[in-house]
Design a protein around this motif. Sequence first.
Motif, PDB file in Angstrom:
ATOM      1  N   MET A 108       0.842  -1.208   0.000  1.00 54.14           N
ATOM      2  CA  MET A 108       0.000   0.000   0.000  1.00 54.14           C
ATOM      3  C   MET A 108       0.873   1.253   0.000  1.00 54.14           C
ATOM      4  SD  MET A 108      -2.819  -1.503  -0.133  1.00 54.14           S
ATOM      5  CE  MET A 108      -4.344  -0.781   0.316  1.00 54.14           C
ATOM      6  N   GLU A 109       1.999   1.176   0.670  1.00 51.92           N
ATOM      7  CA  GLU A 109       2.927   2.316   0.759  1.00 51.92           C
ATOM      8  C   GLU A 109       3.379   2.738  -0.648  1.00 51.92           C
ATOM      9  OE1 GLU A 109       4.098   4.980   3.062  1.00 51.92           O
ATOM     10  OE2 GLU A 109       3.498   3.211   4.187  1.00 51.92           O
ATOM     11  N   VAL A 110       3.751   1.766  -1.465  1.00 51.81           N
ATOM     12  CA  VAL A 110       4.244   2.078  -2.819  1.00 51.81           C
ATOM     13  C   VAL A 110       3.073   2.421  -3.751  1.00 51.81           C
ATOM     14  CG1 VAL A 110       5.441   1.163  -4.862  1.00 51.81           C
ATOM     15  CG2 VAL A 110       6.287   0.614  -2.563  1.00 51.81           C
ATOM     16  N   ASN A 111       2.113   1.491  -3.866  1.00 53.40           N
ATOM     17  CA  ASN A 111       1.088   1.632  -4.910  1.00 53.40           C
ATOM     18  C   ASN A 111       0.045   2.697  -4.597  1.00 53.40           C
ATOM     19  OD1 ASN A 111       2.458  -0.579  -5.893  1.00 53.40           O
ATOM     20  ND2 ASN A 111       0.661  -1.838  -6.250  1.00 53.40           N
ATOM     21  N   VAL A 112      -0.212   2.934  -3.299  1.00 50.51           N
ATOM     22  CA  VAL A 112      -1.287   3.879  -2.947  1.00 50.51           C
ATOM     23  C   VAL A 112      -0.727   5.158  -2.320  1.00 50.51           C
ATOM     24  CG1 VAL A 112      -3.428   4.208  -1.649  1.00 50.51           C
ATOM     25  CG2 VAL A 112      -2.846   1.944  -2.547  1.00 50.51           C
ATOM     26  N   PHE A 113      -0.024   5.012  -1.186  1.00 52.93           N
ATOM     27  CA  PHE A 113       0.420   6.221  -0.471  1.00 52.93           C
ATOM     28  C   PHE A 113       1.486   6.978  -1.268  1.00 52.93           C
ATOM     29  CE2 PHE A 113      -1.152   3.470   3.046  1.00 52.93           C
ATOM     30  CZ  PHE A 113      -2.292   4.205   3.284  1.00 52.93           C
ATOM     31  N   GLY A 114       2.311   6.247  -2.007  1.00 52.60           N
ATOM     32  CA  GLY A 114       3.312   6.913  -2.849  1.00 52.60           C
ATOM     33  C   GLY A 114       2.629   7.826  -3.863  1.00 52.60           C
ATOM     34  N   ALA A 115       1.640   7.271  -4.561  1.00 52.27           N
ATOM     35  CA  ALA A 115       0.912   8.055  -5.573  1.00 52.27           C
ATOM     36  C   ALA A 115       0.161   9.214  -4.915  1.00 52.27           C
ATOM     37  CB  ALA A 115      -0.058   7.143  -6.320  1.00 52.27           C
ATOM     38  N   ALA A 116      -0.451   8.944  -3.763  1.00 52.80           N
ATOM     39  CA  ALA A 116      -1.247   9.984  -3.094  1.00 52.80           C
ATOM     40  C   ALA A 116      -0.355  11.116  -2.582  1.00 52.80           C
ATOM     41  CB  ALA A 116      -2.025   9.367  -1.929  1.00 52.80           C
ATOM     42  N   HIS A 117       0.809  10.742  -2.054  1.00 54.09           N
ATOM     43  CA  HIS A 117       1.711  11.759  -1.499  1.00 54.09           C
ATOM     44  C   HIS A 117       2.260  12.662  -2.605  1.00 54.09           C
ATOM     45  CE1 HIS A 117       4.622  12.537   2.052  1.00 54.09           C
ATOM     46  NE2 HIS A 117       4.378  13.632   1.382  1.00 54.09           N
ATOM     47  N   LEU A 118       2.653  12.037  -3.707  1.00 57.75           N
ATOM     48  CA  LEU A 118       3.177  12.826  -4.827  1.00 57.75           C
ATOM     49  C   LEU A 118       2.079  13.754  -5.372  1.00 57.75           C
ATOM     50  CD1 LEU A 118       5.974  12.922  -5.944  1.00 57.75           C
ATOM     51  CD2 LEU A 118       5.396  11.079  -7.505  1.00 57.75           C
ATOM     52  N   THR A 119       0.868  13.242  -5.389  1.00 62.21           N
ATOM     53  CA  THR A 119      -0.276  14.057  -5.826  1.00 62.21           C
ATOM     54  C   THR A 119      -0.423  15.281  -4.916  1.00 62.21           C
ATOM     55  OG1 THR A 119      -1.377  12.092  -6.679  1.00 62.21           O
ATOM     56  CG2 THR A 119      -2.782  13.989  -6.213  1.00 62.21           C
ATOM     57  N   GLN A 120      -0.303  15.054  -3.596  1.00 63.51           N
ATOM     58  CA  GLN A 120      -0.396  16.179  -2.651  1.00 63.51           C
ATOM     59  C   GLN A 120       0.688  17.217  -2.924  1.00 63.51           C
ATOM     60  OE1 GLN A 120      -0.150  14.224   1.207  1.00 63.51           O
ATOM     61  NE2 GLN A 120      -2.383  14.237   1.424  1.00 63.51           N
ATOM     62  N   LEU A 121       1.855  16.739  -3.333  1.00 63.28           N
ATOM     63  CA  LEU A 121       2.975  17.665  -3.560  1.00 63.28           C
ATOM     64  C   LEU A 121       2.819  18.477  -4.852  1.00 63.28           C
ATOM     65  CD1 LEU A 121       5.949  15.393  -2.404  1.00 63.28           C
ATOM     66  CD2 LEU A 121       5.015  17.370  -1.204  1.00 63.28           C
TER      67      LEU A 121
END
Length: 270
Positions: free
Chosen positions: A101-114
């Motif tokens: 989840m860290e790579v596939n979901v939170f990684g994408a979500a965090h980059l989106t926030q940035l």
Amino acid sequence: MKKIILITGASAGMGKEMARHLAQDGHTVYGAARRVEKMADLKQSGVKILAMDVTDEASMIAGIETIVKAEGHIDVLINNAGFGSYGAIEDVPIADARYQMEVNVFGAAHLTQLVLPHMRQQGSGQIINISSIGGKFAAALGGWYHASKFALEALSDSLRNEVKQFGIDVVVIEPGGVKSEWSSIAMDNLLKISGDTAYGNLAKQFSAIAKKANEKNADPIIIVDLVRKAIAAKQPKTRYHGGYMAGPALFMRKILPDRTFDKMLLAQLK
Ligand SMILES: NC(=O)c1ccc[n+]([C@@H]2O[C@H](COP(=O)([O-])OP(=O)(O)OC[C@H]3O[C@@H](n4cnc5c(N)ncnc54)[C@H](OP(=O)(O)O)[C@@H]3O)[C@@H](O)[C@H]2O)c1
């Protein structure tokens, strides 16, 4: 119109092909991944290389800062980095599931926030999330992978409705089978985690079938062309699909009741 584009997972598979072709199309492309040495060839196509681990906040912040400093803005984020943490749900250590989840979901979500503050400021932008047909149905032994892609699909729908007011759009790409490193990584994980457990027979069957299917998997250019379409369209579709079995699998999932669909999937493993 030429765009400033960031692609994650540009060191292999479809991300690498996206980076190469979009740069050849004349866009300014930043390719990001952990294995920078695997992106050396992309430099010749004009791709700018970023070292980035989507589980490492500092590397993501640094990457976005580099782009904004050099280009003044960012038009398109393609969240493509991902992998398959395969194994029976009973077997997969929860730490592995969290990392999936860290790579596939939170990684994408965090980059989106940035990137969103920059896109809001310019009043335009596009987020393209590389999901999977496995974001629409879930098969045995891929539970956490499917969970990650279902989550990405849901986040994409919520986000699309939140950022529309700022002139930002969200598009989901759902690949079927595509030639890349994905299958061998997922099947190695599967056999390591479930090859010798109560699910061993199922795991071995699954991995043998995946190996065979790999020969039929589509060239990544199929997905590159969907991304090109989404970037060029005035009004992109919310979802595009392509690759081996993508159309038939999504259609079957739509029309078949759960237990009939289950039977069809399990029949493949006999
Ligand atoms: N191939 C298929 O059949 C298929 C089907 C449906 C969906 N997808 C999805 O399509 C996307 C691309 O996969 P692919 O098939 O091209 O697989 P791939 O060849 O294995 O490439 C995956 C890319 O993700 C990057 N990555 C993995 N973990 C990362 C991390 N922690 N931080 C940054 N980058 C990371 C890898 O780069 P580094 O290891 O260098 O960091 C690599 O560039 C994935 O999201 C995958 O789930 C693939």
